[in-house]
Design a protein around this motif. Structure first.
Motif, PDB file in Angstrom:
ATOM      1  N   PHE A  70      -0.798   3.534  10.004  1.00 49.96           N
ATOM      2  CA  PHE A  70      -0.711   4.940   9.606  1.00 49.96           C
ATOM      3  C   PHE A  70      -0.268   5.067   8.147  1.00 49.96           C
ATOM      4  N   ASN A  71       0.690   4.258   7.737  1.00 48.08           N
ATOM      5  CA  ASN A  71       1.136   4.319   6.343  1.00 48.08           C
ATOM      6  C   ASN A  71       0.072   3.810   5.383  1.00 48.08           C
ATOM      7  N   PHE A  72      -0.694   2.802   5.810  1.00 50.56           N
ATOM      8  CA  PHE A  72      -1.786   2.314   4.965  1.00 50.56           C
ATOM      9  C   PHE A  72      -2.862   3.383   4.809  1.00 50.56           C
ATOM     10  N   PHE A 111       5.240   1.564   4.085  1.00 53.21           N
ATOM     11  CA  PHE A 111       4.257   0.556   4.496  1.00 53.21           C
ATOM     12  C   PHE A 111       4.851  -0.846   4.435  1.00 53.21           C
ATOM     13  N   LEU A 112       5.536  -1.157   3.338  1.00 55.25           N
ATOM     14  CA  LEU A 112       6.152  -2.480   3.200  1.00 55.25           C
ATOM     15  C   LEU A 112       7.266  -2.676   4.231  1.00 55.25           C
ATOM     16  N   THR A 113       7.956  -1.600   4.578  1.00 56.12           N
ATOM     17  CA  THR A 113       8.984  -1.690   5.621  1.00 56.12           C
ATOM     18  C   THR A 113       8.366  -2.051   6.960  1.00 56.12           C
ATOM     19  N   GLU A 114       7.251  -1.404   7.303  1.00 54.61           N
ATOM     20  CA  GLU A 114       6.578  -1.701   8.569  1.00 54.61           C
ATOM     21  C   GLU A 114       6.026  -3.120   8.584  1.00 54.61           C
ATOM     22  N   VAL A 115       5.506  -3.570   7.460  1.00 50.02           N
ATOM     23  CA  VAL A 115       5.000  -4.940   7.375  1.00 50.02           C
ATOM     24  C   VAL A 115       6.129  -5.940   7.605  1.00 50.02           C
TER      25      VAL A 115
END
Length: 334
Positions: free
Chosen positions: A210-212, A36-40
């Protein structure tokens, strides 16, 4: 060429950083939170690049950040939600695979994706491959098989299954899911004449969503303490997030302007560096199986991209001359 070399470095570091983030063989953090942090981070990068690109636009060009432009681009690139979901699943599997294999083995197993991608490209995007190229892919399977001999310890179990069985199940999913994502991502990005930074914004935005949702699901089933996305993180995981973000951003340029096979080739080149780095910094032994396997893999990759292996759409010169001669003779016959 610079992007190609840089992507090799990021691909090499990824499994090593995942291994270094383990404590006593386990992860003290939620792998979904890392994804999630990577996508952010990638969404923030896409926004920054859009702002920079919009300021460089010439007078009369349609503004990139205009509301109408964003809405239209969102409609045109809604298909990017599919590879985003598949990537979310695959990024979680990258952590699971590290519980069964060492970094160099995980990197070697990822090379199986090249074969699956080639098959998908043939049937989905109608791409042609020569006999020599299919033989090179067969060599790839042989090289990976050599490397995997006696990898998993005998007698161990996980989820009630022998570790070899569950590891092979994860490997099958680990190979198939990202291959589908890569081919579909290339198709979606090339099918629309949209700025790559806009496409990245939607792709990474879907991935963050999706990760969230995965984090929410974990919190509901395992307790609210799992909702703390920063719990258990260390310096290694912060480097991992930055590395994964950079790798994902560079990969998008390959999907947009090159092809999926070339992108996976860079991952294959990174395999040998991952093995050497694992031996140098993590104490892993470079077995004869790995050395033989990686040698066969690199031979197969060299053969696949050799000029003589490329599919020739045009007829050979001699055949064309013969055909022209026959046509000329037929034209002289009354």
């Amino acid at each position: 060429m610079i992007r190609f070399r840089t992507l090799i470095i990021y691909c090499c570091l990824q499994p090593i950083l995942v291994f270094m983030s383990k404590v006593d063989g386990k992860f003290q953090f939620s792998p979904i939170s890392v994804n999630f942090l990577t996508e952010v981070a990638k969404v923030i990068f896409a926004i920054v690049m859009l702002v920079i690109q919009s300021r460089k636009q010439k007078a009369g060009e349609k503004p990139l950040l205009a509301r109408s432009t964003l809405i239209q681009a969102a409609r045109n690139n809604v298909l990017l939600a599919v590879p985003a979901l598949l990537y979310a699943i695959n990024n979680y599997l990258k952590f699971i695979m590290q519980l069964y294999f060492n970094p160099s083995t995980v990197k070697m197993l990822s090379n199986l994706k090249v074969l699956v991608i080639a098959v998908l490209l043939k049937f989905i995007m109608r791409r042609r491959f020569s006999v020599i190229q299919w033989e090179a892919l067969a060599l790839l399977l042989i090289g990976i098989s050599i490397n995997q001999l006696r990898t998993a310890p005998a007698g161990d179990t996980a989820f009630g299954l022998p570790i070899t069985a569950i590891a092979y199940i994860y490997t099958l999913i680990f190979v198939t899911v990202p291959s589908l994502a890569s081919v579909y991502n290339e198709y979606a990005m090339k099918s629309q004449d949209t700025s790559i930074y806009l496409q990245n914004l939607f792709l990474y935005g879907y991935g963050a969503i999706f990760n969230f949702l995965g984090i929410l699901g974990t919190a509901l089933f395992q307790g609210p303490e799992n909702f703390n996305i920063l719990q258990g993180h260390s310096r290694a995981t912060m480097f991992l997030i930055c590395n994964n973000a950079a790798q994902g951003i560079l990969s998008s340029f390959f999907f947009k302007y090159a092809d999926t096979i070339l992108k996976k080739y860079s991952s294959t080149v990174a395999t040998i560096f991952t093995g050497l780095a694992s031996a140098a910094f993590l104490g892993h032994t470079l077995t004869i199986n790995f050395l033989l396997g990686i040698s066969v893999v690199f031979i197969s990759m060299h053969q696949f991209f050799s000029p003589i292996a490329k599919v020739k759409d045009d007829k050979p010169g001699e055949l064309l001359e013969l055909q022209d001669t026959q046509n000329h003779r037929e034209s002289l016959i009354p």
